[in-house]
Design a protein around this motif. Structure first.
Motif, short mmCIF file in Angstrom:
data_model
loop_
_atom_site.label_atom_id
_atom_site.label_comp_id
_atom_site.label_asym_id
_atom_site.label_seq_id
_atom_site.Cartn_x
_atom_site.Cartn_y
_atom_site.Cartn_z
N ILE A 146 31.44 40.94 62.60
CA ILE A 146 32.23 40.04 61.76
C ILE A 146 33.31 39.35 62.62
N ARG B 180 49.44 36.30 46.03
CA ARG B 180 49.72 37.29 44.99
C ARG B 180 51.18 37.22 44.54
N GLN C 25 36.98 36.75 48.76
CA GLN C 25 37.55 36.43 47.46
C GLN C 25 39.03 36.04 47.52
N CYS C 26 39.70 36.37 48.63
CA CYS C 26 41.15 36.15 48.64
C CYS C 26 41.57 35.05 49.60
N ARG D 149 40.87 39.67 65.34
CA ARG D 149 42.04 40.54 65.20
C ARG D 149 42.05 41.67 66.23
N LEU E 81 44.25 33.29 47.51
CA LEU E 81 45.20 33.96 46.63
C LEU E 81 46.58 34.01 47.25
N GLU F 30 35.52 40.50 50.98
CA GLU F 30 34.38 39.94 50.23
C GLU F 30 34.54 38.44 49.96
N ALA G 248 42.52 35.14 52.62
CA ALA G 248 43.58 35.44 53.59
C ALA G 248 43.10 35.38 55.04
N LEU H 245 48.69 41.64 48.62
CA LEU H 245 47.65 41.00 49.44
C LEU H 245 47.40 41.81 50.73
N CYS I 262 49.64 35.34 52.93
CA CYS I 262 48.56 34.37 52.68
C CYS I 262 48.77 33.06 53.41
N ARG J 92 40.21 47.02 50.49
CA ARG J 92 40.65 46.57 49.17
C ARG J 92 40.22 47.58 48.10
N LYS K 142 44.23 37.29 58.24
CA LYS K 142 44.51 38.61 57.67
C LYS K 142 43.31 39.16 56.92
N TYR K 143 43.21 40.48 56.90
CA TYR K 143 42.25 41.14 56.00
C TYR K 143 42.89 41.26 54.63
N GLY K 144 42.17 40.78 53.61
CA GLY K 144 42.71 40.94 52.25
C GLY K 144 41.73 41.60 51.31
N LEU L 145 41.45 24.91 47.27
CA LEU L 145 42.20 26.13 47.61
C LEU L 145 42.03 27.26 46.59
N ASP L 146 41.13 27.08 45.65
CA ASP L 146 41.02 28.11 44.62
C ASP L 146 40.55 29.45 45.18
N ARG M 150 45.06 32.33 40.03
CA ARG M 150 44.65 31.45 41.12
C ARG M 150 45.20 30.05 40.88
#
Lengths: 710, 161
Positions: free
Chosen positions: B22, B135, B44-45, B28, B133, B42, B47, A344, B102, A425, B37-39, B129-130, A641
């Motif tokens: 942004i 990991r 998608q994560c 940060r 992520l 986009e 974080a 991550l 995360c 990423r 955090k940067y994850g 929460l979907d 997920r």
């Protein structure tokens, strides 16, 4: 406690008597466990990586600082190793501070991988602590009037207790500067005697995690820090031919750094650094690369030659004759796709020079290898390089080596200022390496009673871990070759063990059905290892294997594995619904890694490993064409997920008579074959390629003919 | 470029920047609020999730110009004077993290969920929460922590926090 000063030279490169332990740590007692040297020859089973030993200091306040070269990347070894030190020294856990993965201060270490922290670092730290305890008792025995009471002295709760008296450790070491080298066979406390270790223990720093105060590499900042970027190859294997405009954007605060093949940029912000590289107008030379459609043939035809350390093989009996004589012959080919680690926290390094010396903060699993890489690539001696691994947002084998550290150090040297190099990423996907694409040919034969008589297991490009079979088969041949890869490939959590176990356990499942035997009974009939039999039996019991309902669309699968001295069995339960949509209902795992140092953390690791393994088993795959990764984003590369989460049941076997093995990897390796077995049970469709259900559906793919009766 | 004055964790902070800057980068890099955090960059994560008003949003998809008068809450602003927020406490007590990268965002996502659904079902947890992520795939313990936090928030006087 405040940060430690930097020693004159890294301690691992300095003779023991010259290390300034007491100048940095204060008066007290230091114990040093020597490194264990590499074994000259690597043979299957007996090769042990070298370890760097350990050292620790007991100070005048009774505080303990222990040093190990291992890194904490989320696997929880900081707590587990601290528990081992606390146990041997008989001190409460908060008294122990563990300094990890700082190449100036810590013992040399080969790297944090291969489930080696428990077998290597734990005994080394344990010996340093046990020897310190013995020294403290001896110091107490020197107290006046104790000549007759020596044998009654015991170390307990941070003090040495004798008849009617006690001395705190701090008191005993006051004003001392005593250094003791510990014999490599110094006895350890038996796990059966553990008091502190062996009990569920939370991470003492949990509060800093839940409040956001834990500082990962990517969160750090140095005064005057600039941001770097490295010119990326547009595809694997591309070579830089030239730059159209080498001076582009030089006036916009960005600075281009070229050293040999290396091209990078520094700027006040990352975006400007990347823009400067783009404006250079790089010209690349490409050569054609194999594609996904043809990869199997390519890997078969392009074995890697030369000195390949990760190649093993073993042969017993006469496989070909046994196959010819078999009542039932079985043949299948299994595949596993390239998959990505997707830590991550993307890779990041911050480099800062101080005269001739450079410090690099970097999330690497191999800090000492990173030190070598930085030194070699920058043409400086290793003692001029300090690598510090801050808390790291996971690695899974994807953060080996020193590429990012080296690039940051180059950029910082050229800029004359600290530089942070953090991957996006997409860069993390494209500049990384993957778990290898693998092809495995299995051939087997059964006799008339359904007994395995022949086993041939030939693996192309998976790697050697878990290559052998734990099942009793009189005629067998297992071997592996590595291939030239059209994508960069490397380490991965459990690496080859996942792929090899998938092929072997899937084949065992197919053979069981061919022999009209229950998959569990078939395995047990060929299995002598008592511990593996026990985890299989227990997983079956916990999951209700014997009483499972036989109904269409619902299935059970079972698989086992033995690797790195630990044993796993997993039962998967799936439902394949309308339009063949797959749902994983339950994963039941029973794991045996010998004595368990921290049951709370190991439980968490096994739960996480099961779910992470589901990703590679069901849907993760790196797609590529001509050396280009086609899905280098999280919107295109699917990882597990919340919605994928099945019921996860984990039980640990805690063998206090057996020293602890590592537990980070093996819990992954039975998941894929258990799922494949469950899918077959539910649908009659046998899937032999990982990922099994990339679109979320069970779709049969053309396969070679399977079992044939003679 | 203009001056933006934002309410962040109960205090006013200002930043001179473009409207398309942004928010994650401002948090940060300008304000050293590194719990987000940067994850992936986009959305998608998850974080980088923070609370915009009471709504969880990925800060990598939010520009300064979009914030308006709504308050930003980051993990640094969640614990009260009386200690950890019950969601933070549940995550810490159940050891619901491995690498922890995360976790701050996961906690903020949970806080937002429990405000809407004080006793969430499994489906509501997955739904809310979907986009987050883990990991290390410690989802099982995270779910248990969410359920424990819900119990404690429901039982104690702190409901609605």
């Amino acid at each position: 406690m405040t940060e430690l000063r930097r020693p004159r030279r890294p301690w691992d490169l300095t003779p023991v008597p010259e290390r300034e332990y007491f100048d940095l740590l204060g008066p007290g007692l230091v114990t040093v466990v020597p490194p264990r040297r590499p074994v000259a020859e690597r043979r299957e089973g007996d090769w042990q990586p070298p370890t760097g030993g350990a050292w620790l200091h007991v100070g005048e306040e009774g505080d303990v600082v222990a040093f190990t070269g291992k890194a904490e990347v989320g696997q929880g070894t900081r707590t587990a190793l601290s528990l081992v030190v606390a146990e041997e020294l008989r001190v409460p856990l908060p008294r122990v501070r563990l300094v990890m993965a700082d190449t100036d201060l810590c013992p040399w270490d080969i790297g944090t991988f291969g489930s080696r922290s428990m077998p290597d670092a734990a005994p080394a730290l344990g010996r340093a602590a046990a020897a310190a305890r013995e020294q403290l008792v001896a110091l107490a025995a020197e107290q006046p009037g104790l000549s007759n009471a020596r044998n009654s002295l015991v170390a307990k709760e941070g003090e040495v207790r004798g008849p009617g008296r006690s001395w705190s450790y701090g008191t005993l070491v006051r004003g001392l500067r005593k250094l003791v080298e510990v014999p490599a066979d110094f006895p350890l406390t038996l796990p059966t005697q553990w008091i502190r270790a062996g009990r569920p223990t939370l991470d003492p720093d949990a509060v800093e995690v839940v409040t956001g105060r834990r500082m990962y590499t990517s969160d750090l900042r140095r005064d005057g820090m600039l941001h770097g970027a490295v010119l990326e190859r547009p595809r694997y294997g591309a070579r830089l031919e030239g730059l159209a405009d080498p001076d582009a954007l030089a006036d916009r605060g960005a600075r281009i750094v070229r050293e040999g093949e290396f091209v990078g940029a520094v700027a006040p912000d990352p975006r400007s650094a990347r823009a400067a590289l783009e404006a250079l107008g790089p010209r690349w030379r490409f050569s054609p690369q194999p594609n996904e459609r043809t990869i199997e043939e390519y890997l078969r035809q392009h074995p890697e030659t030369g000195d390949d350390w990760d190649r093993r093989g073993r042969s017993e009996g006469d496989v070909e004759t046994a196959l010819r004589r078999a009542t039932l012959r079985f043949e299948a080919v299994y595949h596993a796709a390239y998959i990505a680690h997707v830590p991550l926290e993307t890779r990041c390094a911050i480099a800062e020079w101080d005269g001739e010396r450079v410090t690099v903060w970097v999330g690497t699993q191999t800090p000492f290898r990173a030190r070598e890489a930085v030194a070699k690539n920058l043409g400086i001696p290793p003692e001029m390089v300090r690598i510090i691994v801050p808390p790291t947002g996971s690695g899974f084998g994807g953060k080996h080596g020193g590429d990012v550290a080296t690039a940051a150090a180059r950029l910082a040297r050229a800029a004359g200022q600290p530089v942070r190099l953090g991957f996006t990423r997409e860069e993390e996907f494209r500049e990384g390496y993957f778990r290898p694409y693998a092809v495995i040919d299995v051939r087997a034969g059964l006799d008339a009673r359904g007994r395995l008589t022949a086993w041939s297991f030939h693996n192309i490009n998976a790697g050697a871990a878990a290559l052998g079979t734990p099942y009793r088969i009189p005629n067998q041949r297992v071997d592996n070759v590595l291939s030239q890869s059209p994508l960069p490939q490397g380490s991965y959590r459990a690496l080859a063990a996942t792929t090899n176990n998938f092929a072997r356990e899937s084949a065992m499942d197919e053979l069981a059905y061919a022999a009209k035997q229950d998959p569990l009974d078939f395995r047990l009939a060929h299995l002598e290892d008592d511990r593996l039999r026990a985890v299989l039996g227990r997983a079956a019991e916990l999951s209700g294997w014997a009483g499972r309902r036989r109904e269409r669309s619902h299935g059970f699968g079972i698989a086992a594995g033995l690797e790195k001295q630990s044993r796993i069995a997993t039962v998967a339960e799936v439902t394949v619904g309308p339009s063949r949509r797959l749902r994983v209902d339950r994963l039941v795992s029973v794991f045996d890694a010998g004595a368990v140092v921290n049951p709370d953390n190991l439980q968490s690791q096994v739960e996480g490993a099961a779910v992470m393994a589901m990703g590679g088993a069901l849907f993760e795959a790196v797609h590529f064409r001509d050396g280009v990764v086609l899905n280098p984003r999280l919107s295109k590369y699917r990882v597990p997920r919340f919605a994928d989460l099945p019921e996860v049941v984990v039980e640990l076997v805690d063998w206090r008579e057996i020293p602890p093995a590592g537990g980070g990897e093996t819990p992954m390796i039975a998941v894929a074959p258990a799922l494949a077995g469950a899918i077959f049970d539910a649908t009659g469709t046998r899937l032999r390629t990982l990922p099994l259900a990339p679109g979320g559906r069970v779709v049969a793919r053309p396969a070679r003919p399977r079992a044939r009766r003679r | 470029m203009r001056e933006y004055r934002l309410r962040v964790n109960g205090t006013i902070r200002s930043i001179r920047t473009g409207s398309d800057r942004i928010v994650l980068s401002v948090l940060r890099e300008e304000w050293r609020l590194t719990g987000a955090k940067y994850g992936c960059g986009e959305g998608q994560c998850g974080a980088c999730t923070i609370l915009l008003g009471s709504e969880p949003v990925p800060a990598c998809q939010l520009t300064i110009g979009e914030v308006g008068k709504r308050e930003l809450t980051t993990i640094e602003g969640l614990a009260g004077k009386d200690g950890l927020h019950p969601v933070q406490r549940a995550f810490a007590e159940l050891g619901a993290f491995q690498c922890g990268f995360c976790t701050p965002a996961m906690i903020l996502g949970t806080v937002a969920l429990l405000r809407v659904h004080p006793h969430p079902t499994r489906a509501q947890i997955e739904g809310a929460l979907d986009g987050h992520l883990c990991r290390c795939c410690g989802y099982s313990r995270i779910v248990r922590s969410i359920e424990r936090a819900a119990e404690q928030l429901g039982a104690g006087p702190g409901e609605g926090r």
